[in-house]
Structure formats: C-alpha cells, structure tokens
Motif scaffolding. Structure first.
Motif, PDB file in Angstrom:
ATOM      1  N   TRP A  85      -7.819  -3.173   7.039  1.00 22.84           N
ATOM      2  CA  TRP A  85      -6.513  -3.784   7.322  1.00 22.84           C
ATOM      3  C   TRP A  85      -5.573  -2.774   7.966  1.00 22.84           C
ATOM      4  O   TRP A  85      -4.832  -3.089   8.888  1.00 22.84           O
ATOM      5  CB  TRP A  85      -5.900  -4.353   6.053  1.00 22.84           C
ATOM      6  CG  TRP A  85      -6.702  -5.456   5.431  1.00 22.84           C
ATOM      7  CD1 TRP A  85      -7.569  -6.318   6.062  1.00 22.84           C
ATOM      8  CD2 TRP A  85      -6.734  -5.815   4.059  1.00 22.84           C
ATOM      9  NE1 TRP A  85      -8.129  -7.177   5.163  1.00 22.84           N
ATOM     10  CE2 TRP A  85      -7.632  -6.896   3.923  1.00 22.84           C
ATOM     11  CE3 TRP A  85      -6.102  -5.330   2.922  1.00 22.84           C
ATOM     12  CZ2 TRP A  85      -7.900  -7.498   2.702  1.00 22.84           C
ATOM     13  CZ3 TRP A  85      -6.365  -5.927   1.703  1.00 22.84           C
ATOM     14  CH2 TRP A  85      -7.245  -7.004   1.607  1.00 22.84           C
ATOM     15  N   TYR A  86      -5.615  -1.535   7.469  1.00 20.20           N
ATOM     16  CA  TYR A  86      -4.785  -0.472   8.041  1.00 20.20           C
ATOM     17  C   TYR A  86      -5.147  -0.233   9.509  1.00 20.20           C
ATOM     18  O   TYR A  86      -4.265  -0.128  10.362  1.00 20.20           O
ATOM     19  CB  TYR A  86      -4.952   0.815   7.228  1.00 20.20           C
ATOM     20  CG  TYR A  86      -4.352   2.016   7.903  1.00 20.20           C
ATOM     21  CD1 TYR A  86      -2.980   2.233   7.900  1.00 20.20           C
ATOM     22  CD2 TYR A  86      -5.162   2.939   8.559  1.00 20.20           C
ATOM     23  CE1 TYR A  86      -2.427   3.336   8.530  1.00 20.20           C
ATOM     24  CE2 TYR A  86      -4.616   4.044   9.186  1.00 20.20           C
ATOM     25  CZ  TYR A  86      -3.247   4.234   9.174  1.00 20.20           C
ATOM     26  OH  TYR A  86      -2.711   5.318   9.800  1.00 20.20           O
ATOM     27  N   LEU A  87      -6.437  -0.152   9.798  1.00 14.95           N
ATOM     28  CA  LEU A  87      -6.849   0.089  11.184  1.00 14.95           C
ATOM     29  C   LEU A  87      -6.462  -1.069  12.092  1.00 14.95           C
ATOM     30  O   LEU A  87      -6.033  -0.856  13.228  1.00 14.95           O
ATOM     31  CB  LEU A  87      -8.358   0.364  11.257  1.00 14.95           C
ATOM     32  CG  LEU A  87      -8.804   1.696  10.661  1.00 14.95           C
ATOM     33  CD1 LEU A  87     -10.322   1.783  10.614  1.00 14.95           C
ATOM     34  CD2 LEU A  87      -8.208   2.867  11.413  1.00 14.95           C
ATOM     35  N   ASN A  88      -6.585  -2.297  11.589  1.00 18.46           N
ATOM     36  CA  ASN A  88      -6.136  -3.459  12.378  1.00 18.46           C
ATOM     37  C   ASN A  88      -4.643  -3.364  12.646  1.00 18.46           C
ATOM     38  O   ASN A  88      -4.183  -3.611  13.760  1.00 18.46           O
ATOM     39  CB  ASN A  88      -6.459  -4.775  11.665  1.00 18.46           C
ATOM     40  CG  ASN A  88      -7.904  -5.159  11.812  1.00 18.46           C
ATOM     41  OD1 ASN A  88      -8.586  -4.740  12.739  1.00 18.46           O
ATOM     42  ND2 ASN A  88      -8.379  -5.963  10.877  1.00 18.46           N
TER      43      ASN A  88
ATOM     44  N   GLY B 278       0.786  -1.220   0.000  1.00 19.44           N
ATOM     45  CA  GLY B 278       0.000   0.000   0.000  1.00 19.44           C
ATOM     46  C   GLY B 278       0.821   1.274   0.000  1.00 19.44           C
ATOM     47  O   GLY B 278       0.263   2.361  -0.155  1.00 19.44           O
ATOM     48  N   GLU B 279       2.123   1.178   0.170  1.00 22.37           N
ATOM     49  CA  GLU B 279       2.965   2.376   0.188  1.00 22.37           C
ATOM     50  C   GLU B 279       2.818   3.134  -1.126  1.00 22.37           C
ATOM     51  O   GLU B 279       2.972   2.573  -2.202  1.00 22.37           O
ATOM     52  CB  GLU B 279       4.426   1.989   0.412  1.00 22.37           C
ATOM     53  CG  GLU B 279       5.330   3.173   0.575  1.00 22.37           C
ATOM     54  CD  GLU B 279       6.764   2.772   0.854  1.00 22.37           C
ATOM     55  OE1 GLU B 279       7.643   3.589   0.552  1.00 22.37           O
ATOM     56  OE2 GLU B 279       7.006   1.655   1.347  1.00 22.37           O
TER      57      GLU B 279
ATOM     58  N   ASN C 128       1.864  -3.382   7.443  1.00 19.91           N
ATOM     59  CA  ASN C 128       3.000  -4.284   7.604  1.00 19.91           C
ATOM     60  C   ASN C 128       2.577  -5.696   7.230  1.00 19.91           C
ATOM     61  O   ASN C 128       1.481  -6.118   7.587  1.00 19.91           O
ATOM     62  CB  ASN C 128       3.488  -4.270   9.064  1.00 19.91           C
ATOM     63  CG  ASN C 128       3.964  -2.903   9.469  1.00 19.91           C
ATOM     64  OD1 ASN C 128       4.723  -2.261   8.750  1.00 19.91           O
ATOM     65  ND2 ASN C 128       3.506  -2.428  10.617  1.00 19.91           N
ATOM     66  N   ASP C 129       3.402  -6.402   6.532  1.00 22.51           N
ATOM     67  CA  ASP C 129       3.160  -7.812   6.190  1.00 22.51           C
ATOM     68  C   ASP C 129       1.755  -8.081   5.659  1.00 22.51           C
ATOM     69  O   ASP C 129       0.983  -8.830   6.257  1.00 22.51           O
ATOM     70  CB  ASP C 129       3.424  -8.696   7.413  1.00 22.51           C
ATOM     71  CG  ASP C 129       4.832  -8.544   7.941  1.00 22.51           C
ATOM     72  OD1 ASP C 129       5.759  -8.472   7.108  1.00 22.51           O
ATOM     73  OD2 ASP C 129       5.009  -8.481   9.179  1.00 22.51           O
ATOM     74  N   PRO C 130       1.393  -7.488   4.523  1.00 16.88           N
ATOM     75  CA  PRO C 130       0.045  -7.728   3.991  1.00 16.88           C
ATOM     76  C   PRO C 130      -0.117  -9.177   3.552  1.00 16.88           C
ATOM     77  O   PRO C 130       0.812  -9.798   3.043  1.00 16.88           O
ATOM     78  CB  PRO C 130      -0.037  -6.785   2.793  1.00 16.88           C
ATOM     79  CG  PRO C 130       1.380  -6.594   2.368  1.00 16.88           C
ATOM     80  CD  PRO C 130       2.204  -6.663   3.629  1.00 16.88           C
ATOM     81  N   THR C 131      -1.291  -9.723   3.792  1.00 20.42           N
ATOM     82  CA  THR C 131      -1.590 -11.078   3.337  1.00 20.42           C
ATOM     83  C   THR C 131      -2.153 -11.058   1.921  1.00 20.42           C
ATOM     84  O   THR C 131      -2.294 -12.101   1.298  1.00 20.42           O
ATOM     85  CB  THR C 131      -2.610 -11.762   4.267  1.00 20.42           C
ATOM     86  OG1 THR C 131      -3.795 -10.959   4.306  1.00 20.42           O
ATOM     87  CG2 THR C 131      -2.040 -11.907   5.673  1.00 20.42           C
TER      88      THR C 131
END
Length: 187
Positions: free
Chosen positions: A176-179, A151-152, A159-162
């Motif tokens: 995902w960002y909020l998690n 996402g950058e 961090n560490d996207p699945t």
C-alpha cells in the motif's frame, strides 16, 4: 568466534543501509545496534514471513562473505530475528524484487530502510542524539502496533488508508505504501 561473526554481520547490514555513500560524518551505530539487539515480535500470523526473511538474511551474509551454512547455523542462527534484520531484509527485498531498476535509480535499499526509520520517528537518532529509552518506547509502540491507523509511527504511512494499517501484515503495508508513494510521484 560467535561475537566476532555477529559483529561482522552487524557491520555488513550497517554498510548496506548506512555506508559512506549515504553520509560520512553522521553515525547511527547506536540506533542500529539497539535494533539489532531487539527481538522482532510477530503479532499477526503472516508477519512470521518477515521474521523468516530476516533470519534468511544471515545466510545471505554468509554466502556473500564466504562463510559456510554450518558456521552460520552454529554462530548466527541461534536467536530469533531482530528488528534490524527484519527491516534491512525487507528493504533489500523491496529493492531486489519489487522496485528493480538499478540502472536508472541505483540501489535504493538504504532509501527504503531510512523511510521506515523516519516513519518510526527515529531519523534523528544519531549517535550524538541516541536516547535508548525513547528508542525503546518507539520500537515497542511499533511492535505492539500502537501507531496511527494510517501507519504513522509504524514502518509505513499512507494517505487515506482503506484499512487500518495496525491490522494488516507488514507485507500488505509496504504494498500500500509503494502504491501511495508511486502514485504521488506520478501525480
């Protein structure tokens, strides 16, 4: 009337995310006006929901500022959703629907918005540093989903996207960002 209402709408959005409570000496009007005049392009089907929320934000403005639906229909709801509308509406939705704890933290709509701006790489684009060519490059990269897998360069970095963030609708990206964000704060 159309230009006047459009400028009042822009000022209303600007003040939601960039008012004196954030910083009095630095202006981001050029950047935000650029985003306001850039159409939000939907590449993934469900991102149309983000565009709908952005357009609905016009009616929230009308309600809060005392303008009729008919006036908003005639003078504001005449063009597609802008990048600014989508981002401010998303920041507002995150604060109102997902992260509601205003008594403890205050209203963080501006925080969510500026997290997106910074992740895009536009956080230093004050009026004094505004470069329209660079801003256009960054925004087009986001709209075409040519940012990094994590996402950058897009709205949200995790961090560490699945999953490849470029293939996920924006609503999933923010979840995902909020998690990731909340997990890092509580680790």
């Amino acid at each position: 009337m159309q230009n006047q209402l459009n400028m009042e709408y822009f000022e209303w959005m600007y003040n939601l995310v960039c008012s004196d409570k954030y910083n009095r000496r630095i202006s981001f009007r050029k950047l935000l006006y650029f985003l306001h005049n850039t159409e939000f392009i939907v590449l993934l089907k469900n991102d149309s929901n983000r565009a709908i929320y952005g357009i609905d934000f016009r009616y929230r403005f009308g309600y809060e500022c005392g303008y009729s639906r008919d006036l908003i229909d005639e003078y504001l709801d005449i063009r597609p959703c802008s990048v600014l509308e989508m981002m401010v509406a998303l920041a507002f939705e995150v604060e109102e629907q997902l992260m509601t704890d205003e008594d403890h933290y205050g209203n963080r709509t501006g925080q969510w918005f500026w997290n997106m701006i910074n992740n895009l790489g536009l956080g230093k684009m004050t009026d004094a540093n505004f470069d329209e060519e660079y801003a256009n490059f960054v925004v087009q990269r986001f709209l075409r989903r040519e940012y990094q897998k994590n996402g950058e360069g897009g709205l949200f970095t995790i961090n560490d996207p699945t999953r490849d963030m470029r293939t996920a609708e924006i609503w999933y990206q923010i979840m995902w960002y909020l998690n990731d964000y909340l997990g890092a704060r509580h680790a």
